[in-house]
Design a protein around this motif. Structure first.
Motif, PDB file in Angstrom:
ATOM      1  N   GLY A 206     -14.440 -14.235  11.340  1.00 28.60           N
ATOM      2  CA  GLY A 206     -15.084 -12.927  11.172  1.00 28.60           C
ATOM      3  C   GLY A 206     -14.158 -11.846  10.648  1.00 28.60           C
ATOM      4  N   ILE A 207     -13.125 -12.237   9.919  1.00 29.65           N
ATOM      5  CA  ILE A 207     -12.129 -11.282   9.426  1.00 29.65           C
ATOM      6  C   ILE A 207     -12.305 -11.088   7.923  1.00 29.65           C
ATOM      7  CG2 ILE A 207      -9.658 -10.836   9.125  1.00 29.65           C
ATOM      8  CD1 ILE A 207      -9.196 -12.569  11.647  1.00 29.65           C
ATOM      9  N   LYS A 208     -12.451  -9.835   7.500  1.00 33.75           N
ATOM     10  CA  LYS A 208     -12.576  -9.521   6.085  1.00 33.75           C
ATOM     11  C   LYS A 208     -11.197  -9.217   5.475  1.00 33.75           C
ATOM     12  CE  LYS A 208     -17.266  -7.672   6.514  1.00 33.75           C
ATOM     13  NZ  LYS A 208     -18.158  -6.494   6.303  1.00 33.75           N
ATOM     14  N   VAL A 209     -11.131  -9.336   4.147  1.00 35.68           N
ATOM     15  CA  VAL A 209      -9.873  -9.098   3.433  1.00 35.68           C
ATOM     16  C   VAL A 209     -10.156  -8.191   2.239  1.00 35.68           C
ATOM     17  CG1 VAL A 209      -7.941 -10.149   2.204  1.00 35.68           C
ATOM     18  CG2 VAL A 209      -9.001 -11.364   4.129  1.00 35.68           C
ATOM     19  N   PHE A 210      -9.327  -7.156   2.074  1.00 39.44           N
ATOM     20  CA  PHE A 210      -9.474  -6.205   0.973  1.00 39.44           C
ATOM     21  C   PHE A 210      -8.181  -6.181   0.163  1.00 39.44           C
ATOM     22  CE2 PHE A 210     -12.283  -5.008   4.401  1.00 39.44           C
ATOM     23  CZ  PHE A 210     -13.489  -4.780   3.738  1.00 39.44           C
ATOM     24  N   ILE A 211      -8.315  -6.332  -1.153  1.00 43.14           N
ATOM     25  CA  ILE A 211      -7.154  -6.517  -2.015  1.00 43.14           C
ATOM     26  C   ILE A 211      -7.207  -5.572  -3.206  1.00 43.14           C
ATOM     27  CG2 ILE A 211      -5.847  -8.180  -3.408  1.00 43.14           C
ATOM     28  CD1 ILE A 211      -7.323 -10.428  -1.924  1.00 43.14           C
ATOM     29  N   VAL A 212      -6.053  -4.958  -3.525  1.00 41.26           N
ATOM     30  CA  VAL A 212      -5.874  -4.366  -4.849  1.00 41.26           C
ATOM     31  C   VAL A 212      -4.848  -5.227  -5.577  1.00 41.26           C
ATOM     32  CG1 VAL A 212      -6.465  -1.990  -4.241  1.00 41.26           C
ATOM     33  CG2 VAL A 212      -4.092  -2.745  -4.009  1.00 41.26           C
ATOM     34  N   SER A 213      -5.091  -5.494  -6.850  1.00 39.81           N
ATOM     35  CA  SER A 213      -4.130  -6.263  -7.626  1.00 39.81           C
ATOM     36  C   SER A 213      -2.974  -5.367  -8.032  1.00 39.81           C
ATOM     37  CB  SER A 213      -4.798  -6.867  -8.861  1.00 39.81           C
ATOM     38  OG  SER A 213      -5.270  -5.854  -9.721  1.00 39.81           O
ATOM     39  N   GLY A 214      -1.770  -5.959  -8.079  1.00 35.81           N
ATOM     40  CA  GLY A 214      -0.581  -5.245  -8.513  1.00 35.81           C
ATOM     41  C   GLY A 214      -0.135  -5.716  -9.880  1.00 35.81           C
TER      42      GLY A 214
END
Length: 424
Positions: A84-92
């Protein structure tokens, strides 16, 4: 209560540099270090029952050789999804350099922020909103933070950004911005990436670089990991660094000033390595040995660098999970050369000529066939490797200057021996 993990600069499947040329190198430790550190991150998230993970850029390390890197990441995201864990990403910048990642489907629990303009993702069940923008290309020199929206007063606000801020040593000046510009947005937490050394830039509001997840070479020393953040009643109550690396890099400086014999040098080197091993808390250690001090055995050290390096490597191996990345001989003679040979003698004239040698990179390499001891000092990539002439602790110019000094000291030591002079 809400918990989240802030991580960045994972560089998944990036190789560790500096150990691969040694036969006794921990090959599996090197090849799998970033993956196992990432597994530690996933384990921590599940154990702490965090609500989500923030990845502030450079998840990958440029283009993959194949899809195995992406498949590994997808499998770990599946573990998080089941918890139940979400992941949020910005690309570098490194992510933007990859062609394959742009076409790789992401699991449903993963949100990748779009390039072009900032995007805001509300988590209504948690009362949190995350603002972020990915890199569209590798080199981003404009100030992305300027276009981030101001605080949404209905939520706890998080900014997710890959930036160098006003500049950090050893890092390209990407998406530059100031502390005041970030603070002016009114966010509760800024999750930054790009700088590989952990740094708390501000506590009001919290603005944090978590550092990279796993050190990859001698410029990335010390504990590495991520940041665990706890929020209660709309306020941050804890910001905790968590060590997640699986192999640690360290500089081991040993002062040889009191050493009068090579046996005493060995003893002090062993003590220094044991001290660093204790500090690493049982983790495998990649160690650069730096020998300093004005010591009576300076000339013998300079004359025996190749043999001593192997002896020091033997000490390291005997201690267990310690691998010697390199040795830097930076000792000095206890008295000046003038006191040893006088000021107006033939040998003094030769010594002065050696001191004045103007050795550039090409001249240094030209001396190698004649000076086998010097050749052993040069990085392996100079005489047979595939990598360019570089040293991760200094730039090329500095390393050339260092080698020039070592050549001069080696020639002086040889001259003193043949001239019958003794520095001690």
């Amino acid at each position: 209560m809400i918990k989240f993990i802030h991580t960045a600069d994972i560089h998944l499947d990036s190789p560790l540099k500096g150990l691969e040329v040694h036969e006794d190198a921990p090959v599996e430790e090197i090849r799998g270090a970033t993956r196992r550190a990432f597994d530690n991150l996933v384990d921590l998230a599940i154990e702490e029952a965090v609500d989500f993970i923030l990845i502030a850029g450079d998840l990958y390390d440029g283009d993959w050789k194949d899809y195995n890197t992406g498949l590994f990441f997808a499998a770990r995201m599946g573990r998080l999804a089941r918890a139940g864990i979400k992941v949020f990403i910005v690309s570098g910048n490194h992510d933007a350099a990859s062609q394959i990642t742009r076409a790789m489907p992401l699991p449903d629990n993963v949100t990748l922020f779009t390039p072009g303009k900032p995007q805001s993702v509300p988590l209504d069940d948690l009362g949190i909103i995350i603002h972020g923008q990915s890199y569209a290309r590798r080199v981003v020199t404009e100030n992305l933070a300027l276009n981030y929206p101001r605080r949404d007063s209905s939520y706890f606000n998080i900014g997710l950004l890959h930036t160098s801020l006003t500049g950090r040593d050893g890092h390209e000046d990407y998406a530059p911005c100031t502390l005041d510009e970030l603070t002016a947005k009114g966010y509760d937490y800024w999750a930054l990436g790009h700088v590989h050394q952990r740094e708390t830039v501000s506590r009001d509001p919290w603005i944090v670089f978590p550092g990279n997840l796993q050190g990859r070479h001698i410029r990335e020393t010390g504990a590495k990991g991520a940041t665990l953040v706890t929020v209660a009643a709309g306020r941050i109550t804890a910001v905790e660094p968590c060590e997640l690396d699986v192999l640690r890099w360290t500089l081991c400086q040993v002062d040889l000033t009191p050493c009068e014999t090579l046996d005493s040098v060995h003893d002090r080197v062993r003590q220094g390595m044991e001290r660093e091993l204790d500090r690493a808390g049982g983790k495998p250690l990649a160690l650069r040995l730096v020998l300093t001090g004005k010591c009576p055995v300076h000339a013998r050290l300079i004359d025996r660098t190749a043999r001593l390096t192997e002896e020091f490597r033997g000490i390291a191996v005997g201690l267990g999970d310690v691998w010697l990345e390199a040795v830097r001989f930076r000792t000095r003679r206890p008295v000046g050369l003038e006191e040893i040979v006088g000021e107006d003698t033939p040998i003094a004239g030769l010594l002065q000529s050696i001191r004045q040698l103007d050795l550039d990179g090409e001249s240094l390499l030209g001396l190698v066939p004649e000076l086998s001891a010097l050749k052993s000092k040069l990085p392996a990539e100079i005489h047979g490797g595939n990598e360019p002439f570089l040293d991760f602790s200094t730039d090329r110019t500095d390393r050339t200057a260092e080698l020039r000094t070592e050549v001069q000291e080696l020639l002086i030591a040889k001259l003193l021996q043949h001239g019958g002079a003794d520095e001690a």
